[in-house]
Motif scaffolding. Structure first.
Motif, PDB file in Angstrom:
ATOM      1  N   LYS A 128       0.827  -1.212   0.000  1.00  0.00           N
ATOM      2  CA  LYS A 128       0.000   0.000   0.000  1.00  0.00           C
ATOM      3  C   LYS A 128       0.862   1.262   0.000  1.00  0.00           C
ATOM      4  CE  LYS A 128      -3.876  -2.154   2.448  1.00  0.00           C
ATOM      5  NZ  LYS A 128      -4.701  -2.152   3.702  1.00  0.00           N
ATOM      6  N   ALA A 129       2.034   1.175   0.660  1.00  0.00           N
ATOM      7  CA  ALA A 129       2.886   2.357   0.784  1.00  0.00           C
ATOM      8  C   ALA A 129       3.838   2.530  -0.390  1.00  0.00           C
ATOM      9  CB  ALA A 129       3.680   2.276   2.087  1.00  0.00           C
ATOM     10  N   ARG A 130       4.026   1.487  -1.163  1.00  0.00           N
ATOM     11  CA  ARG A 130       4.918   1.493  -2.310  1.00  0.00           C
ATOM     12  C   ARG A 130       6.342   1.960  -1.920  1.00  0.00           C
ATOM     13  NH1 ARG A 130       5.200  -1.020  -7.297  1.00  0.00           N
ATOM     14  NH2 ARG A 130       7.179  -0.266  -8.093  1.00  0.00           N
ATOM     15  N   PRO A 131       7.186   1.049  -1.393  1.00  0.00           N
ATOM     16  CA  PRO A 131       8.525   1.433  -0.925  1.00  0.00           C
ATOM     17  C   PRO A 131       9.441   1.861  -2.068  1.00  0.00           C
ATOM     18  CG  PRO A 131       8.313  -0.948  -0.956  1.00  0.00           C
ATOM     19  CD  PRO A 131       6.947  -0.405  -1.252  1.00  0.00           C
ATOM     20  N   ALA A 132      10.445   2.670  -1.724  1.00  0.00           N
ATOM     21  CA  ALA A 132      11.407   3.136  -2.723  1.00  0.00           C
ATOM     22  C   ALA A 132      12.470   2.083  -3.006  1.00  0.00           C
ATOM     23  CB  ALA A 132      12.063   4.426  -2.246  1.00  0.00           C
ATOM     24  N   ASP A 133      12.759   1.237  -2.009  1.00  0.00           N
ATOM     25  CA  ASP A 133      13.855   0.279  -2.147  1.00  0.00           C
ATOM     26  C   ASP A 133      13.387  -1.160  -1.953  1.00  0.00           C
ATOM     27  OD1 ASP A 133      15.818   2.250  -2.566  1.00  0.00           O
ATOM     28  OD2 ASP A 133      16.020   2.568  -0.397  1.00  0.00           O
ATOM     29  N   SER A 134      14.099  -2.053  -2.612  1.00  0.00           N
ATOM     30  CA  SER A 134      13.899  -3.486  -2.433  1.00  0.00           C
ATOM     31  C   SER A 134      14.553  -3.926  -1.134  1.00  0.00           C
ATOM     32  CB  SER A 134      14.511  -4.240  -3.615  1.00  0.00           C
ATOM     33  OG  SER A 134      14.566  -5.626  -3.378  1.00  0.00           O
ATOM     34  N   VAL A 135      14.167  -5.104  -0.630  1.00  0.00           N
ATOM     35  CA  VAL A 135      14.834  -5.678   0.539  1.00  0.00           C
ATOM     36  C   VAL A 135      16.031  -6.532   0.126  1.00  0.00           C
ATOM     37  CG1 VAL A 135      12.750  -5.637   1.953  1.00  0.00           C
ATOM     38  CG2 VAL A 135      13.288  -7.686   0.607  1.00  0.00           C
ATOM     39  N   ILE A 136      16.321  -6.584  -1.167  1.00  0.00           N
ATOM     40  CA  ILE A 136      17.503  -7.278  -1.662  1.00  0.00           C
ATOM     41  C   ILE A 136      18.658  -6.288  -1.719  1.00  0.00           C
ATOM     42  CG2 ILE A 136      18.539  -8.467  -3.631  1.00  0.00           C
ATOM     43  CD1 ILE A 136      15.846  -9.649  -4.265  1.00  0.00           C
ATOM     44  N   ILE A 137      19.787  -6.687  -1.123  1.00  0.00           N
ATOM     45  CA  ILE A 137      20.962  -5.819  -1.080  1.00  0.00           C
ATOM     46  C   ILE A 137      21.843  -6.083  -2.291  1.00  0.00           C
ATOM     47  CG2 ILE A 137      23.083  -5.325   0.199  1.00  0.00           C
ATOM     48  CD1 ILE A 137      21.534  -5.931   2.754  1.00  0.00           C
ATOM     49  N   ALA A 195      15.943  -8.722  -8.598  1.00  0.00           N
ATOM     50  CA  ALA A 195      15.767  -7.320  -8.210  1.00  0.00           C
ATOM     51  C   ALA A 195      15.807  -6.384  -9.415  1.00  0.00           C
ATOM     52  CB  ALA A 195      16.837  -6.918  -7.201  1.00  0.00           C
ATOM     53  N   ALA A 196      16.448  -6.814 -10.496  1.00  0.00           N
ATOM     54  CA  ALA A 196      16.468  -5.990 -11.713  1.00  0.00           C
ATOM     55  C   ALA A 196      15.099  -5.945 -12.376  1.00  0.00           C
ATOM     56  CB  ALA A 196      17.509  -6.530 -12.686  1.00  0.00           C
ATOM     57  N   ARG A 197      14.257  -6.943 -12.102  1.00  0.00           N
ATOM     58  CA  ARG A 197      12.939  -7.025 -12.738  1.00  0.00           C
ATOM     59  C   ARG A 197      11.800  -6.662 -11.795  1.00  0.00           C
ATOM     60  NH1 ARG A 197      13.235 -13.104 -15.355  1.00  0.00           N
ATOM     61  NH2 ARG A 197      15.412 -13.043 -16.094  1.00  0.00           N
ATOM     62  N   TRP A 198      12.024  -6.846 -10.494  1.00  0.00           N
ATOM     63  CA  TRP A 198      10.940  -6.747  -9.526  1.00  0.00           C
ATOM     64  C   TRP A 198      11.317  -5.839  -8.369  1.00  0.00           C
ATOM     65  CZ3 TRP A 198       6.616  -9.736 -10.744  1.00  0.00           C
ATOM     66  CH2 TRP A 198       6.820 -10.751 -11.696  1.00  0.00           C
ATOM     67  N   CYS A 199      10.309  -5.254  -7.749  1.00  0.00           N
ATOM     68  CA  CYS A 199      10.479  -4.558  -6.476  1.00  0.00           C
ATOM     69  C   CYS A 199      10.150  -5.568  -5.379  1.00  0.00           C
ATOM     70  CB  CYS A 199       9.535  -3.356  -6.390  1.00  0.00           C
ATOM     71  SG  CYS A 199       9.520  -2.574  -4.757  1.00  0.00           S
ATOM     72  N   VAL A 200      11.184  -6.120  -4.755  1.00  0.00           N
ATOM     73  CA  VAL A 200      10.998  -7.186  -3.771  1.00  0.00           C
ATOM     74  C   VAL A 200      10.763  -6.554  -2.402  1.00  0.00           C
ATOM     75  CG1 VAL A 200      12.026  -9.209  -2.679  1.00  0.00           C
ATOM     76  CG2 VAL A 200      12.429  -8.750  -5.115  1.00  0.00           C
ATOM     77  N   ASP A 246      15.033 -20.370   5.162  1.00  0.00           N
ATOM     78  CA  ASP A 246      15.361 -21.090   6.391  1.00  0.00           C
ATOM     79  C   ASP A 246      16.856 -21.106   6.672  1.00  0.00           C
ATOM     80  OD1 ASP A 246      15.548 -22.862   4.056  1.00  0.00           O
ATOM     81  OD2 ASP A 246      16.087 -24.403   5.509  1.00  0.00           O
ATOM     82  N   GLN A 247      17.655 -20.513   5.775  1.00  0.00           N
ATOM     83  CA  GLN A 247      19.100 -20.437   5.932  1.00  0.00           C
ATOM     84  C   GLN A 247      19.532 -18.988   5.695  1.00  0.00           C
ATOM     85  OE1 GLN A 247      20.654 -23.307   6.736  1.00  0.00           O
ATOM     86  NE2 GLN A 247      18.944 -24.675   6.280  1.00  0.00           N
ATOM     87  N   LEU A 248      20.597 -18.547   6.334  1.00  0.00           N
ATOM     88  CA  LEU A 248      21.063 -17.175   6.140  1.00  0.00           C
ATOM     89  C   LEU A 248      21.475 -16.920   4.698  1.00  0.00           C
ATOM     90  CD1 LEU A 248      23.102 -16.320   9.366  1.00  0.00           C
ATOM     91  CD2 LEU A 248      20.673 -15.968   8.870  1.00  0.00           C
ATOM     92  N   GLY A 249      21.904 -17.956   4.013  1.00  0.00           N
ATOM     93  CA  GLY A 249      22.260 -17.805   2.606  1.00  0.00           C
ATOM     94  C   GLY A 249      21.080 -17.472   1.720  1.00  0.00           C
ATOM     95  N   ASP A 250      19.869 -17.607   2.234  1.00  0.00           N
ATOM     96  CA  ASP A 250      18.678 -17.213   1.482  1.00  0.00           C
ATOM     97  C   ASP A 250      18.516 -15.699   1.449  1.00  0.00           C
ATOM     98  OD1 ASP A 250      17.998 -19.878   0.977  1.00  0.00           O
ATOM     99  OD2 ASP A 250      16.896 -20.037   2.870  1.00  0.00           O
ATOM    100  N   PHE A 251      19.343 -15.000   2.230  1.00  0.00           N
ATOM    101  CA  PHE A 251      19.265 -13.541   2.293  1.00  0.00           C
ATOM    102  C   PHE A 251      20.553 -12.878   1.793  1.00  0.00           C
ATOM    103  CE2 PHE A 251      16.682 -15.541   5.490  1.00  0.00           C
ATOM    104  CZ  PHE A 251      15.440 -14.930   5.326  1.00  0.00           C
ATOM    105  N   ARG A 252      21.683 -13.509   2.103  1.00  0.00           N
ATOM    106  CA  ARG A 252      22.966 -12.963   1.684  1.00  0.00           C
ATOM    107  C   ARG A 252      24.006 -14.064   1.814  1.00  0.00           C
ATOM    108  NH1 ARG A 252      27.357 -10.307   4.268  1.00  0.00           N
ATOM    109  NH2 ARG A 252      28.423  -8.875   2.831  1.00  0.00           N
ATOM    110  N   ARG A 274      21.453 -14.537  -8.483  1.00  0.00           N
ATOM    111  CA  ARG A 274      20.037 -14.750  -8.798  1.00  0.00           C
ATOM    112  C   ARG A 274      19.164 -13.672  -8.150  1.00  0.00           C
ATOM    113  NH1 ARG A 274      19.436 -20.555  -6.674  1.00  0.00           N
ATOM    114  NH2 ARG A 274      21.710 -20.655  -6.508  1.00  0.00           N
ATOM    115  N   ARG A 275      19.520 -13.286  -6.921  1.00  0.00           N
ATOM    116  CA  ARG A 275      18.770 -12.208  -6.268  1.00  0.00           C
ATOM    117  C   ARG A 275      18.901 -10.911  -7.061  1.00  0.00           C
ATOM    118  NH1 ARG A 275      19.745 -15.080  -1.286  1.00  0.00           N
ATOM    119  NH2 ARG A 275      21.924 -14.459  -1.271  1.00  0.00           N
ATOM    120  N   ALA A 276      20.104 -10.639  -7.570  1.00  0.00           N
ATOM    121  CA  ALA A 276      20.313  -9.424  -8.369  1.00  0.00           C
ATOM    122  C   ALA A 276      19.484  -9.472  -9.647  1.00  0.00           C
ATOM    123  CB  ALA A 276      21.790  -9.260  -8.692  1.00  0.00           C
TER     124      ALA A 276
END
Length: 299
Positions: free
Chosen positions: A83-92, A222-227, A233-239, A217-219
């Protein structure tokens, strides 16, 4: 008295009579011959006990409630962000250390698959029965033929439906093999999670040259989507930087919970408990129990 001209005949008759009696006696006598004892049936080998991590994750009420709570929190967060439409993705962006910009890209939420969207109860049971932690050949067969045997995790079906209804596309980024893409598509669909299409909403190991690291793959995503939300379930799923093998467990924990990552947990990044496998399942006594915490009862 007249002598018998054939004395041998009388002797023969007597001998024959004796022989006939002996034969009749033997015919009336039953000889019991004992058979060799049948070999004893081998004792049944008891099945190995179910590992405690699997008991908790796949069987306990606590495990199911924990997963459902995380899905509820993720869904509420994502719907509010949409609803708020964020400026940034949660992918670093690993090259800059900053989040990818959203711009006018469509909204998405990124999920790992195994022990995040689905519980892989089929092969985990087999590994437990055979005393193995993991077997690559068995897992390859599971990816190809496990359709209908994986189950959606508690709360996952409701979350996927709510996200799609709000215009947020669920995307899976998993280390299942790209060679087995069709099997993974079918497995996710059979679990009731909806359609995931390889190369569009399903990204797999082998899609690029970086192996099990999901950073590239995250990059790409993120190039196509606003995540606006990401789960695993693993830290590698985030970074992938959280999974450097030289990091002791407590140092790894400190890194993942320090700035700038500390503010992301539960605020865009959502972690599911997995006490069964992965980089978190390691460490000896000195790694887990700091010297200042040592205690022993008095004898």
């Amino acid at each position: 008295m007249r002598s018998d001209p054939l004395p041998w005949r009388r002797q023969g008759r007597a001998a024959f009579t004796t022989l006939l009696g002996a034969f009749a006696l033997s015919a009336c006598t039953t000889t019991i011959v004992e058979s060799p004892a049948a070999p004893a049936a081998p004792a049944a080998v008891p099945a190995p006990s179910v590992p405690m991590g699997q008991q908790w994750l796949y069987g306990s009420a606590e495990g199911a409630i924990s997963v459902r709570q995380t899905y509820s929190q993720l869904t509420a967060y994502a719907l509010a962000k949409a609803k708020a439409r964020p400026a940034d993705s949660v992918i670093i962006d690993e090259t800059t250390g900053k989040p990818f910009a959203c711009g006018d890209k469509p909204l998405a939420a990124v999920f790992d698959a195994d022990e995040t969207l689905i519980w892989n109860i089929g092969p985990m049971r087999w590994f437990a029965l055979t005393g193995k932690e993991f077997d690559a050949k068995t897992w390859d067969q599971w990816e190809k033929t496990g359709t209908g045997k994986a189950v959606a995790m508690p709360g996952a079906l409701e979350a996927m439906a709510a996200l799609r209804a709000a215009g947020i596309t669920p995307i899976a980024n998993t280390n299942r093999s790209a060679v087995n893409a069709a099997g993974s598509e079918q497995t996710l669909a059979a679990a009731g999670l909806g359609a995931f299409k390889h190369g569009e909403t399903l990204f797999l190991m082998g899609d690029d040259a970086t192996g099990s690291s999901k950073d590239q793959r995250r990059a790409t995503i993120a190039a196509r989507w606003c995540v606006i939300a990401m789960a695993g379930d693993q830290l590698g799923d985030f970074r992938n930087g959280f999974n450097k093998p030289e990091q002791p467990p407590l140092a790894r924990r400190t890194l993942a919970t320090a700035a700038p990552y500390d503010g992301l947990w539960g605020n865009g990044w959502f972690l599911f408990a997995n006490p069964v496998y992965g980089p978190s399942i390691r460490g000896g006594y000195d790694d887990i129990f700091p010297a200042e915490t040592h205690w022993e009862p008095q004898q």
